[in-house]
Design a protein around this motif. Structure first.
Motif, short mmCIF file in Angstrom:
data_model
loop_
_atom_site.label_atom_id
_atom_site.label_comp_id
_atom_site.label_asym_id
_atom_site.label_seq_id
_atom_site.Cartn_x
_atom_site.Cartn_y
_atom_site.Cartn_z
N ILE A 471 0.79 -0.96 0.00
CA ILE A 471 0.13 0.15 -0.06
C ILE A 471 1.00 1.32 0.01
O ILE A 471 1.91 0.94 0.25
N THR A 472 0.29 2.33 -0.23
CA THR A 472 0.89 3.63 -0.36
C THR A 472 0.28 4.37 1.07
O THR A 472 -0.93 4.80 1.11
N ILE A 473 1.03 4.73 2.06
CA ILE A 473 0.75 5.40 3.12
C ILE A 473 1.15 6.98 2.99
O ILE A 473 2.24 7.31 3.06
N LEU A 474 0.06 7.81 3.59
CA LEU A 474 0.13 9.37 3.41
C LEU A 474 0.10 9.58 4.86
O LEU A 474 -1.05 9.23 5.50
N VAL A 475 0.98 10.35 5.47
CA VAL A 475 0.89 10.73 6.74
C VAL A 475 0.90 12.37 6.86
O VAL A 475 1.69 13.08 6.09
N SER A 476 -0.07 13.10 7.38
CA SER A 476 -0.19 14.67 7.38
C SER A 476 -0.32 15.08 8.86
O SER A 476 -0.56 14.23 9.71
N ASP A 477 0.61 16.32 9.15
CA ASP A 477 0.16 16.64 10.48
C ASP A 477 0.58 18.22 10.28
O ASP A 477 1.20 18.81 9.46
N LEU A 478 -0.28 19.08 11.19
CA LEU A 478 -0.02 20.25 11.24
C LEU A 478 1.17 21.02 12.02
O LEU A 478 1.47 20.40 12.93
N ARG A 479 1.64 22.12 11.45
CA ARG A 479 2.96 22.92 12.03
C ARG A 479 2.40 23.99 12.68
O ARG A 479 1.87 24.67 12.26
N GLY A 480 2.74 23.90 14.06
CA GLY A 480 2.54 25.12 14.85
C GLY A 480 0.98 25.19 15.52
O GLY A 480 0.77 26.23 16.21
N PHE A 481 0.02 24.15 15.30
CA PHE A 481 -1.18 24.15 15.82
C PHE A 481 -0.89 23.83 17.38
O PHE A 481 -2.08 24.35 17.98
N THR A 482 -0.22 23.15 17.75
CA THR A 482 -0.12 22.66 19.24
C THR A 482 0.42 24.25 20.00
O THR A 482 -0.47 24.62 21.07
N ALA A 483 1.11 25.29 19.60
CA ALA A 483 1.28 26.39 20.21
C ALA A 483 -0.16 27.15 20.27
O ALA A 483 -0.26 28.01 21.17
N THR A 484 -0.63 27.09 19.04
CA THR A 484 -1.94 27.89 18.97
C THR A 484 -2.97 27.52 19.94
O THR A 484 -3.59 28.09 20.52
N SER A 485 -3.18 25.98 20.03
CA SER A 485 -4.13 25.47 20.80
C SER A 485 -4.06 25.77 22.40
O SER A 485 -5.02 25.69 23.08
N GLU A 486 -2.68 25.99 22.77
CA GLU A 486 -2.49 26.40 24.12
C GLU A 486 -2.87 27.67 24.56
O GLU A 486 -3.13 28.08 25.93
N ARG A 487 -3.21 28.61 23.51
CA ARG A 487 -3.75 30.02 23.90
C ARG A 487 -5.26 29.95 23.67
O ARG A 487 -5.60 31.14 23.67
N ILE A 488 -5.82 29.00 23.19
CA ILE A 488 -7.59 29.49 23.02
C ILE A 488 -8.05 28.17 23.56
O ILE A 488 -7.48 27.31 24.43
N SER A 489 -9.65 28.43 23.79
CA SER A 489 -10.19 27.61 24.54
C SER A 489 -10.18 26.15 23.76
O SER A 489 -10.20 26.01 22.84
N PRO A 490 -10.70 25.09 24.61
CA PRO A 490 -10.98 23.81 24.13
C PRO A 490 -11.99 23.64 23.02
O PRO A 490 -11.67 23.13 21.80
N GLU A 491 -13.01 24.53 23.20
CA GLU A 491 -14.18 24.52 22.20
C GLU A 491 -13.58 25.07 20.88
O GLU A 491 -13.97 24.54 19.83
N GLN A 492 -12.66 26.16 20.83
CA GLN A 492 -12.13 26.82 19.72
C GLN A 492 -11.24 26.02 19.19
O GLN A 492 -11.08 25.80 17.90
N VAL A 493 -10.60 25.00 19.81
CA VAL A 493 -9.52 23.79 19.29
C VAL A 493 -10.28 23.05 18.53
O VAL A 493 -9.99 22.56 17.39
N ILE A 494 -11.44 22.51 19.19
CA ILE A 494 -12.48 21.44 18.36
C ILE A 494 -12.75 21.87 17.08
O ILE A 494 -13.00 21.24 15.95
#
Length: 793
Positions: A471-494
């Protein structure tokens, strides 16, 4: 012919034929069922006896190794190293007395020491030790407390280290069984369980041994009830007897020497013939690898035979055989068959007499009833069937009348009932279709359409297990989102994650990818499972390009919400993995297992925001249709040799998708920006912070100069950074992150790509970048064209 025959004759003849048929079939099936019952009972008896023998034997053979483990624990804890020889002998004496199935319990070490205890045929217990000065093995009588009293026997030239049980245990390096041998102490057959003992450094200390006697097994087998004359026996693969259910010994003494007996030479004729049958059928006992249900004849008498292997990891390998003569069961069956035949003949005579008398009584009423029934058959629904005769015939007449009425009503309402039933079935069919659609919709939110169809339409869709598949495997991941999620509410993260994943899921579905799971802000996708297609790798590349293009509307919405932009890195790899249902009957997950999954994740970790990185295996399949931007060689963790990775910016051909690449415009800073950084390994922070400064800056990258770092930072190293200038506002002195790029630089400097920037730091760097642009345009201007101070920033 029958139309001219009187009803009375027909009634009597038919009754006799039925009775004769019933009698014949009853006798035949009685005999057949008796034979079948014999086979079933014999099979159950053999299975039950084999199971009991196997369970009991396992208990017996586990005991010597259990004793060895107990003794090994005592040696490991040092309990036997703190006391004198007589205490150790008493310890082994206690083991012999506690476990009656063993005759010897002893220990020999690498220095030549040998001690233990033994049980004689008389039941007396003795202790023993080797005199290392003379080499004699000495045996001592004991009292009721286990204290030795007087020396009974002394055997010269004894060295435990030269004994087969010692050498074989040391060679195996684990607990083993010796060969079965005659025990001169008890006169029966015995086997030694030997276990080597090592110190904490793995150095051999000695070997423990416990001898198990098979006389206990003989006693147990003799107590078993196996039909009237059935027997069971245990035999080695060599054909030598180990134990039997007969009182006959498994060995014989000739000229003061014990000689083992083969099963085919047993005094018991049934055991002897059973062993010979096994030899004729299989050639030798070593070819019997699974439980066998057999039958054979002895002098015309059928015998039921079952042979079952018993083998353990320590070297024990024997066969358990159970043989039962069919005659033990058939005697009662034959008696029951004779009784059945006699009873059937009596029933035939009685039925004949009763049939003749009954025919005289019922013929005439039946004739009248027949005439009335013909009228009913002609459609005379209103006919009243009045027939005199027995109660049953009168009831039959009333039944005819009721039936005529019901038939009339039935024909009148049949069409209406058919129509109503058709409508009801159509309604049920519609409800089933709606429920099926609802099931697909619900499961479709958790699994791809292909997996849902496989589960609902294939009978094997829910079976656990997997198969090897490329099979061919594709893996994607956001850059910088962890830092952003620490400064906003959980509802905004979701909300952000759901918006981002909705875009990505639509793209992946469009290119027929299978989403295995969402892992926070990461996505694991397969191409080629569960359905294999010829262009799996090509579609994976096109899907990755489309996913990067989809980040444009995602970031437009992020800006509309007032959040910083986010970037996504993608890694693609192809290889053979195991694909299938993983888990248990109660909880199952469709997924893949294999090293190529881990390699795909590591390839993705080598990307920065906006990049698509593929392995050489992927490039080999789509080389002629992709646009390669850059090549890098990376040493992966867990991979022996460096591998080549390629940055892809587009794909030609059917898909014709390309990323718009923007060149980073670096500007020299009139005043370097001071900072500190530390390296990151996975999620672990390095031990040392380094001071450095930004000397060039672009929108997403920076050139950093550092003279204090030993050696050159490897490309793709992750860094955690913080600005040092004390005049900066507190809100811009937050941690931010970057990844070292593989770009040529002067000694002591390196380029980084920003992977996570807090909004305040992003604004400040943009302002400095724009300010440096104006200063480059007006180099002779002494004033700041933007009137920008660090306090303003």
């Amino acid at each position: 012919m029958y139309r001219k025959m009187p009803l009375r004759v027909i009634f009597v003849v038919s009754t006799l034929l039925q009775v004769i048929t019933a009698v014949g079939l009853t006798g035949y099936f009685s005999f057949r069922n008796g034979q079948k019952a014999v086979n079933e009972v014999a099979t159950k008896l053999r299975d039950e006896v084999t199971g009991r023998v196997k369970d009991k034997l396992l208990v017996y053979i586990e005991t010597p190794h259990l004793i060895n483990r107990l003794n090994a624990n005592a040696i490991e804890l040092g309990e036997l190293d703190k006391h004198n020889i007589q205490y150790k002998q008493k310890y082994f004496w206690q083991q012999i007395r506690t476990f009656p199935v063993i005759t010897y319990n002893f220990y020999g070490n690498v220095t030549g020491e040998y001690l233990g205890a033994r049980r004689l045929a008389s039941g007396d217990l003795q202790v023993m030790e080797r005199d290392r000065t003379t080499g004699y093995n000495q045996y001592f009588a004991t009292n009721a407390q286990g204290d030795r009293t007087k020396r009974i026997q002394s055997l010269p030239n004894f060295d435990a280290r030269q004994r087969p049980w010692y050498k074989e245990a040391v060679a195996a390096g684990k607990p083993i069984w010796s060969t079965i041998y005659p025990d001169f102490s008890t006169g029966g057959l015995a086997i030694t369980a030997a276990q080597p003992i090592y110190d904490k450094q793995g150095k051999l200390k000695g070997v423990l041994g416990s001898d198990f006697i098979f006389s206990e097994v003989n006693t147990f087998l003799q107590k078993l009830k196996i039909g009237a004359s059935g027997q069971t026996f245990i035999v080695e693969r060599s054909g030598l007897l180990v134990a039997t259910s007969t009182p006959d010994p498994s060995y014989r003494n000739r000229t003061n020497q014990t000689q083992r007996i083969k099963a085919s030479e047993s005094k018991n004729y049934l055991i002897q013939q059973s062993a010979k049958h096994l030899e004729r059928k299989f050639g030798n006992f070593s070819k019997i690898h699974s439980s066998q249900l057999l039958d054979f004849e002895i002098q015309g008498e059928r015998q039921f035979l079952q042979v079952t292997p018993l083998k353990d990891s320590r070297g024990l390998d024997v066969l358990i055989a159970v043989v039962v003569p069919e005659a033990d069961f058939m005697k009662r069956i034959h008696e029951n068959t004779r009784i059945t035949v006699v009873l059937c003949l009596l029933s035939l005579i009685v039925a004949t007499v009763v049939g003749l008398q009954t025919s005289l009584w019922i013929v005439k009423p039946i004739q009248r009833l027949n005439t009335a029934a013909k009228g009913l058959a002609d459609g005379n629904w209103e006919q009243k069937l009045a027939v005199d005769g027995s109660y049953e015939i009168s009831e039959l007449a009333e039944s005819f009348t009721s039936m005529a009425k019901q038939l009339k009503e039935l024909f009148a309402t049949l069409e209406e009932k058919v129509r109503d039933r058709t409508q009801a079935l159509a309604k049920i069919n519609g409800e089933l279709k709606n429920k099926n659609a609802l099931i697909r919709k619900i499961f479709g939110r958790y699994l791809s359409d292909e997996i849902v169809s496989n589960l609902l339409e294939s009978p094997q869709g829910l079976e656990l297990g997997g198969k090897r598949q490329k099979i061919t495997i594709l893996v994607s991941d956001l850059r910088g989102f962890t830092a952003t999620s620490e400064r906003i509410s959980p509802e905004q993260v979701i909300a952000i994650l759901n918006f981002y994943l909705q875009y990505m899921a639509e793209v992946i579905t469009r290119y027929e990818g299978t989403i295995d799971e969402f892992m926070g802000d990461g996505i694991l996708t397969f191409f080629g499972a569960p359905t294999v297609r010829a262009n799996d790798t090509e579609r994976a590349i096109a899907c990755a390009v489309a996913m990067q293009q989809a980040m444009i509307p995602v970031n437009q919405q992020m800006q509309a919400w007032g959040f910083p932009e986010i970037e996504m890195g993608i890694g693609i790899h192809t290889g053979e993995v195991v694909v299938g249902n993983i888990g248990s009957e109660k909880r199952t997950k469709y997924g893949v297992v294999g090293n190529h999954i881990n390699l795909a994740y590591r390839i993705e970790s080598c990307s920065v925001g906006g990049q698509i990185i593929v392995s050489e295996d992927v490039l080999a399949e789509v080389r002629d249709m992709v646009q390669v931007e850059a090549t890098q060689q990376v040493q992966m963790k867990g991979v022996k040799d460096p591998i080549n990775l390629y940055e892809i910016s587009g794909i030609r051909g059917e898909h014709n998708l390309f990323l718009s690449k923007s060149t980073e415009e670096f500007r020299e800073l009139p005043e370097p920006i001071l900072l500190q950084y530390v390296t990151l390994e996975s999620k672990h922070i390095g031990d040392r912070w380094y001071e450095a400064q930004i000397i060039k800056l672009s929108h997403r990258e920076a050139l950093i100069q550092c003279q204090s770092h030993e050696g050159k930072l490897p490309p793709l190293t992750n860094l955690k950074l913080i600005l040092l200038d004390e005049n900066l506002p507190q809100e811009v002195r937050e941690d931010f992150y970057g990844k070292v790029l593989e770009k040529p630089t002067a000694e002591g400097s390196f380029y980084i790509h920003f992977t996570a920037l807090p909004p305040s730091v992003r604004v400040m760097l943009d302002q400095i970048y724009n300010a440096s642009s104006l200063e480059n345009q007006y180099p002779n201007c002494n004033e700041n064209p933007l009137a920008l101070s660090k306090t303003d920033i």
